[in-house]
Design a protein around this motif. Structure first.
Motif, short mmCIF file in Angstrom:
data_model
loop_
_atom_site.label_atom_id
_atom_site.label_comp_id
_atom_site.label_asym_id
_atom_site.label_seq_id
_atom_site.Cartn_x
_atom_site.Cartn_y
_atom_site.Cartn_z
N VAL A 54 35.49 27.52 35.90
CA VAL A 54 36.21 27.48 34.63
C VAL A 54 35.75 28.60 33.72
O VAL A 54 36.56 29.30 33.11
N GLY A 55 34.43 28.80 33.63
CA GLY A 55 33.90 29.86 32.77
C GLY A 55 34.39 31.23 33.18
O GLY A 55 34.78 32.04 32.33
N TYR A 56 34.40 31.51 34.48
CA TYR A 56 34.87 32.81 34.97
C TYR A 56 36.37 32.99 34.71
O TYR A 56 36.81 34.06 34.28
N TYR A 57 37.15 31.96 34.99
CA TYR A 57 38.60 32.06 34.76
C TYR A 57 38.90 32.31 33.28
O TYR A 57 39.77 33.13 32.94
N GLU A 58 38.22 31.58 32.41
CA GLU A 58 38.47 31.75 30.98
C GLU A 58 38.03 33.13 30.49
O GLU A 58 38.70 33.73 29.65
N SER A 59 36.93 33.63 31.02
CA SER A 59 36.49 34.98 30.66
C SER A 59 37.50 36.01 31.12
O SER A 59 37.82 36.97 30.40
N LEU A 60 38.02 35.82 32.32
CA LEU A 60 39.02 36.74 32.85
C LEU A 60 40.25 36.79 31.96
O LEU A 60 40.73 37.89 31.61
N GLU A 61 40.76 35.64 31.59
CA GLU A 61 41.98 35.63 30.78
C GLU A 61 41.72 36.17 29.38
O GLU A 61 42.58 36.85 28.80
N ALA A 62 40.53 35.89 28.82
CA ALA A 62 40.22 36.36 27.48
C ALA A 62 40.04 37.88 27.44
O ALA A 62 40.49 38.54 26.51
N ARG A 63 39.41 38.42 28.45
CA ARG A 63 39.09 39.85 28.43
C ARG A 63 40.24 40.71 28.96
O ARG A 63 40.43 41.83 28.51
N TYR A 64 40.94 40.19 29.94
CA TYR A 64 41.98 41.00 30.59
C TYR A 64 43.30 40.20 30.64
O TYR A 64 43.80 39.87 31.72
N PRO A 65 43.86 39.86 29.48
CA PRO A 65 45.05 38.98 29.45
C PRO A 65 46.28 39.57 30.11
O PRO A 65 47.19 38.82 30.47
N PHE A 66 46.32 40.88 30.27
CA PHE A 66 47.52 41.51 30.84
C PHE A 66 47.28 42.01 32.26
O PHE A 66 48.12 42.71 32.82
N SER A 67 46.15 41.64 32.84
CA SER A 67 45.89 42.06 34.22
C SER A 67 46.67 41.18 35.18
O SER A 67 47.14 40.10 34.84
N ARG A 68 46.82 41.66 36.40
CA ARG A 68 47.59 40.89 37.39
C ARG A 68 46.85 39.64 37.84
O ARG A 68 47.43 38.77 38.48
N PHE A 69 45.56 39.53 37.49
CA PHE A 69 44.79 38.35 37.87
C PHE A 69 44.87 37.25 36.81
O PHE A 69 44.59 36.09 37.11
N ALA A 70 45.23 37.61 35.59
CA ALA A 70 45.19 36.64 34.49
C ALA A 70 46.16 35.50 34.70
O ALA A 70 45.85 34.34 34.43
N GLN A 71 47.36 35.81 35.16
CA GLN A 71 48.37 34.77 35.35
C GLN A 71 47.93 33.74 36.39
O GLN A 71 48.08 32.54 36.19
N GLN A 72 47.36 34.23 37.48
CA GLN A 72 46.87 33.32 38.50
C GLN A 72 45.70 32.50 37.98
O GLN A 72 45.55 31.31 38.31
N ALA A 73 44.88 33.13 37.15
CA ALA A 73 43.74 32.42 36.57
C ALA A 73 44.21 31.26 35.69
O ALA A 73 43.57 30.20 35.65
N ARG A 103 59.35 30.46 35.20
CA ARG A 103 59.99 30.92 36.43
C ARG A 103 59.00 31.47 37.46
O ARG A 103 59.39 32.13 38.41
N HIS A 104 57.74 31.17 37.24
CA HIS A 104 56.72 31.63 38.19
C HIS A 104 56.93 30.96 39.55
O HIS A 104 57.30 29.79 39.62
N PRO A 105 56.72 31.70 40.64
CA PRO A 105 56.94 31.10 41.97
C PRO A 105 56.04 29.91 42.27
O PRO A 105 56.35 29.12 43.17
N TYR A 106 54.95 29.75 41.53
CA TYR A 106 54.05 28.62 41.76
C TYR A 106 54.11 27.58 40.64
O TYR A 106 53.23 26.73 40.56
N VAL A 107 55.16 27.61 39.83
CA VAL A 107 55.24 26.64 38.74
C VAL A 107 55.40 25.22 39.29
O VAL A 107 55.01 24.24 38.64
N ASP A 108 55.95 25.10 40.50
CA ASP A 108 56.07 23.76 41.11
C ASP A 108 54.70 23.13 41.30
O ASP A 108 54.53 21.92 41.15
N TYR A 109 53.71 23.97 41.63
CA TYR A 109 52.36 23.44 41.82
C TYR A 109 51.80 22.91 40.51
O TYR A 109 51.04 21.93 40.50
N ALA A 110 52.16 23.52 39.39
CA ALA A 110 51.68 23.04 38.08
C ALA A 110 52.17 21.62 37.83
O ALA A 110 51.41 20.77 37.33
N TYR A 111 53.43 21.34 38.16
CA TYR A 111 53.95 19.98 38.00
C TYR A 111 53.24 19.02 38.97
O TYR A 111 52.92 17.88 38.62
N TYR A 112 53.02 19.47 40.18
CA TYR A 112 52.32 18.65 41.17
C TYR A 112 50.91 18.32 40.70
O TYR A 112 50.46 17.16 40.79
#
Length: 254
Positions: A54-73, A103-112
């Motif tokens: 959780v700490g790493y994911y949150e740091s990733l999104e906070a520091r690099y919000p527009f990177s290609r990894f942020a959305q997956q995080a 419209r993300h291809p993995y949004v179904d997983y979020a509902y699941y």
């Protein structure tokens, strides 16, 4: 006086430098790239170190919000919270992902994932140590889980999670029906016949495919008879007779 002031300033500067060095030592991720943060978060997740993930994911999104990894995080941190037994945070993260990425291809997983979280919430912390009859627990998390899975199946019928969601909905439907039957039986024991009949009818109308539908019909027959609502009792008995003639015959003879 001047010497004391200079000494105090020097001491404060020393403390600041020490604190700064300490801060640097406490945050080894300070110079990590987005890919490294993401890789370490996934590694922590695989190790079962969910708080660190959780700490790493949150740091990733906070520091690099527009990177290609942020959305997956944003999505994976919801799962990390779920595994860390932080249901409120997991639901908030999943809802946020759905809102930002409808419209993300993995949004179904979020509902699941929301369904999994709410289903797990049905068993609270106390229940893990002092188990109760599942029918006695608050059914609201189960209703919400059923709705989450229903949304997934309705909107994403071809999702890889849809079949599992359908199976979970069957289980949840039986659990919800069982709770309503439990309440109906409670009212029966106290002679609250109208309330018992209403609960039985709720099972028949909402959860007619559940394992306890015939029990609910029997409660309706008995309760309507006590209320001297013979026409309603006969209607319920006829439906019961179609599905379980032996049980209906016993009731007719009682």
């Amino acid at each position: 006086m001047r010497q004391i002031t200079l000494a105090a300033i020097a001491a404060l500067l020393s403390i600041s430098l020490i604190a700064g060095c300490g801060t640097n030592r406490q945050d080894p991720t300070r110079d990590w790239s987005p890919s490294q943060l993401y890789s370490e978060a996934r590694a922590a997740l695989d190790r079962g170190n969910f708080d660190q993930a959780v700490g790493y994911y949150e740091s990733l999104e906070a520091r690099y919000p527009f990177s290609r990894f942020a959305q997956q995080a944003q999505l994976e941190v919801a799962y990390a919270y779920y595994r860390a037994d932080e249901p409120d945070m997991a639901l908030a993260a999943a809802d946020r992902f759905i809102q930002i990425n409808p419209r993300h291809p993995y949004v179904d997983y979020a509902y699941y994932l929301k369904g999994l979280v709410n289903a797990k919430r049905h068993q609270g912390f106390v229940d893990r140590w002092f188990p109760r009859d599942v029918r006695e627990r608050d059914p609201e998390p189960l209703r919400q889980a059923f709705e989450d899975f229903s949304t997934l199946v309705r909107n994403f019928p071809d999702s890889p999670y849809a079949d599992d969601a359908r199976q979970r909905m069957i289980y949840l439907r039986n659990m919800l029906a069982g709770h309503e039957l439990y309440v109906a039986e409670f009212y029966m024991r106290r002679g609250a016949w109208l309330a018992a009949a209403q609960r039985g009818r709720m099972v028949v109308e909402r959860y007619h495919e559940s394992d306890v539908t015939l029990d609910a019909l029997e409660i309706m027959v008995r309760a309507y008879r006590e209320l001297e609502l013979d026409d309603l009792a006969e209607d319920a008995l006829r439906v019961l007779e179609v599905n379980d003639a032996a049980r209906a015959a016993r009731l007719r003879g009682s």
